[in-house]
Design a protein around this motif. Structure first.
Motif, mmCIF file in Angstrom:
data_model
loop_
_atom_site.group_PDB
_atom_site.id
_atom_site.type_symbol
_atom_site.label_atom_id
_atom_site.label_comp_id
_atom_site.label_asym_id
_atom_site.label_seq_id
_atom_site.Cartn_x
_atom_site.Cartn_y
_atom_site.Cartn_z
ATOM 1 N N LYS A 72 -11.844 -0.636 0.931
ATOM 2 C CA LYS A 72 -11.534 -1.414 -0.653
ATOM 3 C C LYS A 72 -11.121 -0.135 -1.650
ATOM 4 C CE LYS A 72 -14.585 -5.319 0.274
ATOM 5 N NZ LYS A 72 -15.551 -5.960 0.100
ATOM 6 N N SER A 76 -7.370 0.173 -2.768
ATOM 7 C CA SER A 76 -7.036 -0.360 -3.962
ATOM 8 C C SER A 76 -6.159 0.939 -4.817
ATOM 9 C CB SER A 76 -8.220 -0.569 -4.945
ATOM 10 O OG SER A 76 -8.918 0.334 -4.875
ATOM 11 N N LYS A 80 -1.370 0.632 -5.169
ATOM 12 C CA LYS A 80 -0.377 0.917 -6.457
ATOM 13 C C LYS A 80 0.606 1.699 -6.498
ATOM 14 C CE LYS A 80 -5.037 1.019 -8.544
ATOM 15 N NZ LYS A 80 -5.839 1.994 -9.450
#
Length: 98
Positions: A72, A76, A80
């Motif tokens: 995670k 994450s 981006k």
């Protein structure tokens, strides 16, 4: 055992951030339960495209990793940086010659 191949495509200016984050986390990913092998490749013709190859004992091991805090965190951060949707394949190795 099976192989997981993931294609990642980044904005050129984000490549250093991706590589730094991969360097910081590669041992943790490799040491995830059920992970037997991890490599990172960069396309020879398009330096914005990378591939990860990882070997997993079972599909449950990969799913456990994908549900982990480590994944995670890494995902994450990484998502981006993309300039295109990532692609992933789970494949069975049929032959290996060395």
């Amino acid at each position: 055992m099976f192989v997981r191949i993931v294609k990642l495509s980044f904005h050129e200016e984000n490549i250093p951030a991706f590589l730094e984050n991969f360097e910081l986390n590669k041992q943790k990913i490799r040491n995830a339960s059920g992970n037997r092998f991890l490599e990172l490749y960069q396309d020879k013709n398009n330096k914005c495209i990378f591939f990860t190859y990882s070997y997993w004992e079972t599909e449950a091991d990969l799913e456990n990793y994908r549900n982990s805090e480590l994944f995670k965190e890494v995902w994450s951060f990484t998502k981006k940086l993309f300039n295109d949707k990532p692609e992933a394949w789970s494949v069975d190795k049929l032959a290996s010659l060395e």
